[in-house]
Scaffold this motif. Structure first.
Motif, PDB file in Angstrom:
ATOM      1  N   GLN A   4      -9.051   8.259  10.307  1.00  0.00           N
ATOM      2  CA  GLN A   4      -8.441   7.984   9.005  1.00  0.00           C
ATOM      3  C   GLN A   4      -7.184   7.146   9.207  1.00  0.00           C
ATOM      4  O   GLN A   4      -6.362   7.435  10.077  1.00  0.00           O
ATOM      5  CB  GLN A   4      -8.077   9.292   8.291  1.00  0.00           C
ATOM      6  N   ILE A   5      -7.059   6.095   8.420  1.00  0.00           N
ATOM      7  CA  ILE A   5      -5.923   5.190   8.541  1.00  0.00           C
ATOM      8  C   ILE A   5      -4.813   5.627   7.593  1.00  0.00           C
ATOM      9  O   ILE A   5      -5.021   5.780   6.391  1.00  0.00           O
ATOM     10  CB  ILE A   5      -6.350   3.737   8.231  1.00  0.00           C
ATOM     11  N   LYS A   6      -3.606   5.845   8.143  1.00  0.00           N
ATOM     12  CA  LYS A   6      -2.470   6.277   7.340  1.00  0.00           C
ATOM     13  C   LYS A   6      -1.459   5.159   7.127  1.00  0.00           C
ATOM     14  O   LYS A   6      -0.731   5.163   6.149  1.00  0.00           O
ATOM     15  CB  LYS A   6      -1.794   7.475   8.024  1.00  0.00           C
ATOM     16  N   ASP A   7      -1.390   4.213   8.040  1.00  0.00           N
ATOM     17  CA  ASP A   7      -0.463   3.093   7.947  1.00  0.00           C
ATOM     18  C   ASP A   7      -1.086   2.009   7.077  1.00  0.00           C
ATOM     19  O   ASP A   7      -2.151   1.483   7.380  1.00  0.00           O
ATOM     20  CB  ASP A   7      -0.177   2.566   9.355  1.00  0.00           C
ATOM     21  N   LYS A   8      -0.426   1.658   5.975  1.00  0.00           N
ATOM     22  CA  LYS A   8      -0.981   0.685   5.026  1.00  0.00           C
ATOM     23  C   LYS A   8      -1.126  -0.703   5.637  1.00  0.00           C
ATOM     24  O   LYS A   8      -1.894  -1.528   5.136  1.00  0.00           O
ATOM     25  CB  LYS A   8      -0.101   0.605   3.780  1.00  0.00           C
ATOM     26  N   ASP A   9      -0.408  -0.998   6.722  1.00  0.00           N
ATOM     27  CA  ASP A   9      -0.497  -2.308   7.359  1.00  0.00           C
ATOM     28  C   ASP A   9      -1.669  -2.422   8.325  1.00  0.00           C
ATOM     29  O   ASP A   9      -1.979  -3.511   8.803  1.00  0.00           O
ATOM     30  CB  ASP A   9       0.796  -2.619   8.118  1.00  0.00           C
ATOM     31  N   LEU A  11      -5.390  -2.702   9.269  1.00  0.00           N
ATOM     32  CA  LEU A  11      -6.641  -3.134   8.649  1.00  0.00           C
ATOM     33  C   LEU A  11      -7.825  -2.332   9.157  1.00  0.00           C
ATOM     34  O   LEU A  11      -8.797  -2.107   8.433  1.00  0.00           O
ATOM     35  CB  LEU A  11      -6.871  -4.620   8.928  1.00  0.00           C
ATOM     36  N   GLN A 210      -5.565  -0.689  16.912  1.00  0.00           N
ATOM     37  CA  GLN A 210      -5.363  -1.017  15.505  1.00  0.00           C
ATOM     38  C   GLN A 210      -5.348  -2.526  15.322  1.00  0.00           C
ATOM     39  O   GLN A 210      -4.795  -3.250  16.152  1.00  0.00           O
ATOM     40  CB  GLN A 210      -4.037  -0.443  15.000  1.00  0.00           C
ATOM     41  N   ARG A 212      -4.120  -5.580  12.785  1.00  0.00           N
ATOM     42  CA  ARG A 212      -3.142  -5.883  11.741  1.00  0.00           C
ATOM     43  C   ARG A 212      -3.069  -7.396  11.544  1.00  0.00           C
ATOM     44  O   ARG A 212      -3.433  -8.163  12.438  1.00  0.00           O
ATOM     45  CB  ARG A 212      -1.739  -5.389  12.145  1.00  0.00           C
TER      46      ARG A 212
END
Length: 246
Positions: A4-9, A11, A210, A212
């Protein structure tokens, strides 16, 4: 399973288990963040130009043109055509190895033995050599296309006589670095042990990656201005992209 991705930056995010391999096409203007999840990770990595796979990461040029033995924030990773695949824009470690080489099948067997898939299934062990060969084959490449690789999160020290030694558990849980890609790049990576590892058993250390978007390279960029050679490398990239789009 994708985390699950928590950092909005971010992708895209996933974790590569220890002792496994992966490859991806990183586009110009994107950043790859690698995070050591547990500490003691090693990430073997190779770079190729997807438009011409004869162009690949060149370890000697990367080191000599930046007058360094290690890689850290501010350094660029060069191809054998004098272009920059990517730049290290963030780094919590301060030292990444690019001279230690890759774990071969023979060395793995001599150090830890071999656990094959037929008997051990997901607990099997593989070498960095095997990992790269699997990824290379996906793009029509083979052993002769294997260049000298990076070993991110690993540290090699030299004594006064030039003898090299491996620093065990150099990286701690949560350590990370950012690779900002300056051209489209085919990235191959594995999480197999460093060939000089002194661990008693085959270490399986997971790494999260990740994707970005990268901000534009500013005139005061640390990688651009680290040395005159890097400015020439960025200019080589500019010419390459200018010709590619006209």
């Amino acid at each position: 399973m994708i985390e699950q991705i928590k950092d909005k930056d971010v992708l895209y995010q996933d974790t590569l288990p220890g002792g496994t391999h992966w490859s991806m096409l990183m586009r110009k203007g994107t950043t790859l963040r690698l995070i050591d999840k547990e500490g003691g990770a090693n990430v073997g990595m190779l770079f190729y130009n997807p438009e011409n796979t004869l162009e690949r990461y060149n370890a000697p040029d990367t080191l000599k043109c930046q007058h360094t033995f290690k890689l850290t924030k501010g350094h660029c990773l060069y191809s054998d055509m004098g272009r920059i695949f990517c730049s290290i824009t963030e780094d919590t470690l301060g030292w990444h190895d690019t001279v230690g080489g890759n774990l071969t099948n023979a060395l793995m067997e001599a150090t830890w033995g071999i656990k094959d898939y037929q008997q051990f299934r997901n607990e099997r062990t593989i070498s960095g050599e095997h990992a790269f060969l699997v990824e290379l084959a996906k793009y029509g490449l083979n052993k002769r296309d294997m260049a000298a690789n990076l070993n991110l999160f690993s540290c090699i020290k030299a004594d006064d006589l030039g003898n090299l030694s491996f620093v065990e558990n150099h990286s701690k849980a949560g350590d990370y670095l950012d690779l900002r890609f300056e051209m489209d790049t085919l990235v191959m990576l594995h999480t197999c042990p460093h060939p000089m590892s002194t661990a008693e058993s085959y270490p399986k250390k997971p790494v999260t990656y990740q994707l970005r978007n990268s901000p534009a390279v500013a005139e005061d960029d640390i990688c651009l201005n680290a040395c005159a050679e890097n400015r020439r490398g960025f200019e080589n990239n500019r010419l390459y992209h200018l010709c590619a789009h006209h």
